[in-house]
Design a protein around this motif. Structure first.
Motif, PDB file in Angstrom:
ATOM      1  N   THR A   1       0.840  -1.199   0.000  1.00 11.53           N
ATOM      2  CA  THR A   1       0.000   0.000   0.000  1.00 11.53           C
ATOM      3  C   THR A   1       0.879   1.255   0.000  1.00 11.53           C
ATOM      4  O   THR A   1       1.865   1.341   0.725  1.00 11.53           O
ATOM      5  CB  THR A   1      -0.915   0.007   1.236  1.00 11.53           C
ATOM      6  N   SER A   2       0.501   2.228  -0.789  1.00  4.87           N
ATOM      7  CA  SER A   2       1.266   3.473  -0.855  1.00  4.87           C
ATOM      8  C   SER A   2       1.168   4.236   0.455  1.00  4.87           C
ATOM      9  O   SER A   2       0.100   4.309   1.078  1.00  4.87           O
ATOM     10  CB  SER A   2       0.747   4.357  -1.997  1.00  4.87           C
ATOM     11  N   VAL A   3       2.306   4.816   0.865  1.00  2.00           N
ATOM     12  CA  VAL A   3       2.352   5.645   2.056  1.00  2.00           C
ATOM     13  C   VAL A   3       3.152   6.900   1.723  1.00  2.00           C
ATOM     14  O   VAL A   3       3.658   7.057   0.604  1.00  2.00           O
ATOM     15  CB  VAL A   3       2.998   4.890   3.243  1.00  2.00           C
ATOM     16  N   ASP A   4       3.293   7.772   2.674  1.00  7.81           N
ATOM     17  CA  ASP A   4       4.074   8.991   2.512  1.00  7.81           C
ATOM     18  C   ASP A   4       5.464   8.637   1.996  1.00  7.81           C
ATOM     19  O   ASP A   4       6.174   7.817   2.593  1.00  7.81           O
ATOM     20  CB  ASP A   4       4.165   9.694   3.862  1.00  7.81           C
ATOM     21  N   GLU A   5       5.852   9.247   0.896  1.00  7.77           N
ATOM     22  CA  GLU A   5       7.140   8.914   0.291  1.00  7.77           C
ATOM     23  C   GLU A   5       8.324   9.256   1.177  1.00  7.77           C
ATOM     24  O   GLU A   5       9.431   8.737   0.985  1.00  7.77           O
ATOM     25  CB  GLU A   5       7.276   9.630  -1.060  1.00  7.77           C
ATOM     26  N   SER A   6       8.127  10.128   2.166  1.00  3.22           N
ATOM     27  CA  SER A   6       9.229  10.489   3.058  1.00  3.22           C
ATOM     28  C   SER A   6       9.430   9.474   4.178  1.00  3.22           C
ATOM     29  O   SER A   6      10.396   9.563   4.932  1.00  3.22           O
ATOM     30  CB  SER A   6       8.970  11.870   3.665  1.00  3.22           C
ATOM     31  N   ALA A   7       8.520   8.507   4.284  1.00  2.00           N
ATOM     32  CA  ALA A   7       8.628   7.522   5.361  1.00  2.00           C
ATOM     33  C   ALA A   7       9.876   6.665   5.176  1.00  2.00           C
ATOM     34  O   ALA A   7      10.200   6.237   4.067  1.00  2.00           O
ATOM     35  CB  ALA A   7       7.386   6.630   5.399  1.00  2.00           C
TER      36      ALA A   7
END
Length: 462
Positions: free
Chosen positions: A35-41
Motif C-alpha cells: 500500500t502506498s504511504v508517505d514517500e518520506s517515510a
C-alpha cells in the motif's frame, strides 16, 4: 514516520503479510502489502521475516540480592541484553531486604526504570503482614504496581506464612491486583536437604534430590485452596512439572482464576546437566527436571495449559555459582536468561516442534502483558500499541556462546547450543535499537509502566 514492509505480521490470534506504519512511537496502521504511504517515510525491509510484538518478560530479577549474593546487572545492562534477544519490556521484582518495607523496596527499584533501554514494570513483594501492609499495597496499586510476589520457601528470608498469603490475596483482589507466587513446600525442601546432607549429597551435582517435585505440587495445591477460598486470582511462577500445571488446570475448571508460567530453562534443559563438569552453573529453583518431565511440560505449551513463558533471569557469574558449589543450601539459585529466553524457545518449539508463531507471541508477549496490566499497550502490534517490534529471521542458524551475548555474566547455560531463528532488527518505541547484531541506539529511554487494574472476566481467563 517509518514503515516496516514486506514481512509477515504475527499477532497472538492471527498472522498475515502486512505492512506496519509507525509514527510518534506508536503503531498507527496495518496495511495490505505494498500500500502506498508517505514517500518520506523510512522503509524497514522485512522481506522473508516475521514481524512480532517485542517480547514481554514477566519474570526478571535485576540487581537482585538474596542472602550474601547480588546479581550483577544494572537496568542498562539487563535491558541491553533483553533487546538483543527480542524482549522490549521487562517486569522486575522489588523484594525487600530484612527490615525494609515493601513500599520502600518498590520505590527504590522503580526509580531505576529510566536507566533502561526499554520499558519496565514492577512486582512488589510481601514477606510478613502487619498493620501497615494493606496501606502500602494501596499506595503501590495507585502507582500502578498491582502484582505482588510471594514465596512459600526460603524460611528466614522471603518466605511468607499462609496467614500473610491469605491477607495479601484479599487485599490485592480488592485493589485490582494479583499475587504471583513461588511454590515449594519449605518443610519438604528442608527435609530433603537435611537427608542429602546426611549422606554427603548436598553438592550441586545432587541438586535435583534437594528440591523434589512433590515439594512443588504440595505447595501449589495449598495455595490454590487459599486462592479459591478468597475468590482471588493467582499466578504461579516457573512451574516445572506437568503435575503442577494440571493442578492449576483443574482449579480453573472449578472457576478459580489461576495462571501458569513456565520458564525457558525448565522447557529446554534437563537434570543431566547436574552430571556434567560444572553442575553449579545449572543450579536453579525449582531445579532442572528429568528429560521425561521436561518433555511433558513442553507438551503443555500446545494444549493452552501454560499461560506465559518467562526467563526468571538472575545474572550471577561463574565465581558466584562456584563459591558454595559443595552445599546448595548456600548457593545463589538462578540462571541468566533474559537474552536467550525467546531465541531458545523459538528454536526448540517453533522451528523444532511446530508450535505456531502466533502461540509463541501469545506465550511470550501478549499473555505476559495481559497478566501484568500492560495490554494492549504492550504485547500487540495493533494500531495504538507502542511500536515495540522484533523482526525475526526464522531461518537464521547460529550458535549460542557467552562471548557473543550481552548479559553481565561470563556464562550461559546454553553454551554451544545450535539455534534456528533470531531477532535481527528490534525497535523500541519506534526507534531502531538493534540491527544486524549491532546496538544502534544506546540511549536509555526506559519508563516505568503503571499497570492497569487487572480484569480477567470475559475471554482471557487462562
Amino acid at each position: 514516520m517509518r514503515i516496516v514492509r514486506g514481512g509477515t505480521v504475527v499477532e497472538s490470534n492471527w498472522s498475515a503479510p502486512a505492512d506496519l506504519v509507525i509514527d510518534d512511537g506508536k503503531v498507527v496502521a496495518l496495511l495490505a502489502p505494498g500500500t502506498s504511504v508517505d514517500e518520506s517515510a523510512e522503509v524497514i525491509d522485512a522481506t522473508g521475516k516475521l514481524v512480532m510484538p517485542g517480547g514481554v518478560d514477566p519474570h526478571c530479577h535485576v540487581g537482585f540480592t538474596s542472602g550474601e549474593f547480588t546479581s550483577l546487572d544494572s537496568y542498562l545492562e539487563c535491558t541491553t541484553a533483553a533487546v538483543f534477544g527480542g524482549t522490549t519490556t521487562i517486569v522486575d521484582f522489588a523484594i525487600p531486604r530484612p527490615g525494609q518495607s515493601p513500599l520502600d523496596a518498590a520505590e527504590k527499584q522503580r526509580a531505576k526504570a529510566g536507566e533502561g533501554l526499554c520499558d519496565s514494570a514492577l512486582h512488589a513483594c510481601v514477606v510478613e503482614w502487619d498493620e501497615t501492609t494493606g496501606g502500602q499495597l494501596a499506595t503501590m496499586a495507585a502507582a500502578g504496581i498491582r502484582t505482588v510476589k510471594m514465596f512459600t520457601t526460603y524460611a528466614g528470608e522471603t518466605m511468607a506464612n499462609e496467614h500473610t498469603i491469605l491477607n495479601t490475596m484479599q487485599a490485592t483482589r480488592d485493589l485490582g491486583g494479583m499475587v504471583i507466587i513461588h511454590c515449594e513446600s519449605d518443610a519438604i525442601v528442608a527435609d530433603a536437604q537435611n537427608s542429602a546432607a546426611a549422606t554427603d549429597d548436598i553438592d550441586a551435582s545432587h541438586m535435583s534430590r534437594t528440591r523434589p517435585e512433590l515439594a512443588e505440587t504440595a505447595s501449589v495445591a495449598a495455595i490454590l485452596a487459599i486462592a479459591e477460598s478468597q475468590d482471588a486470582p493467582v499466578y504461579f511462577v516457573h512451574q516445572s512439572t506437568s503435575a503442577a500445571v494440571e493442578l492449576v488446570v483443574d482449579a480453573r475448571k472449578r472457576g478459580v482464576v489461576a495462571f501458569t508460567e513456565a520458564v525457558a530453562h525448565h522447557l529446554t534443559l534437563d537434570d543431566t546437566a547436574y552430571a556434567g563438569a560444572e553442575p553449579e552453573r545449572f543450579v536453579c529453583c525449582p531445579p532442572l527436571r528429568p528429560a521425561g518431565i521436561v518433555e511433558g511440560l513442553g507438551r503443555q505449551l500446545f494444549t493452552g495449559n501454560i499461560t506465559t513463558i518467562g526467563s526468571d533471569h538472575c545474572c550471577y557469574d561463574t565465581a558466584q555459582k562456584r563459591s558454595h558449589r559443595h552445599d546448595v543450601r548456600h548457593m545463589p539459585n538462578g540462571l541468566p536468561g533474559v537474552e536467550t529466553r525467546l531465541p531458545v524457545v523459538f528454536s526448540h518449539y517453533v522451528a523444532g516442534s511446530g508450535l505456531a508463531p502466533s502461540r509463541f507471541v501469545e506465550l511470550t508477549a501478549t499473555n505476559p502483558a495481559r497478566t501484568n496490566g500492560l495490554y494492549p499497550r504492550k504485547g500487540s502490534l495493533m494500531p495504538g500499541s507502542d511500536a515495540d517490534i522484533a523482526i525475526w529471521d526464522p531461518e537464521l542458524e547460529w550458535t549460542v556462546t557467552s562471548d557473543e551475548l550481552h548479559m553481565a555474566t561470563d556464562y550461559t547455560p546454553y553454551e554451544g547450543r545450535r539455534l534456528r531463528g533470531k531477532p535481527v532488527t528490534v525497535l523500541v518505541g519506534g526507534r531502531v535499537v538493534v540491527d544486524g547484531g549491532r546496538l544502534i541506539d544506546p540511549t536509555p529511554h526506559g519508563r516505568h509502566l503503571p499497570a492497569a487494574p487487572l480484569d480477567f472476566s470475559g475471554a482471557f481467563r487462562m
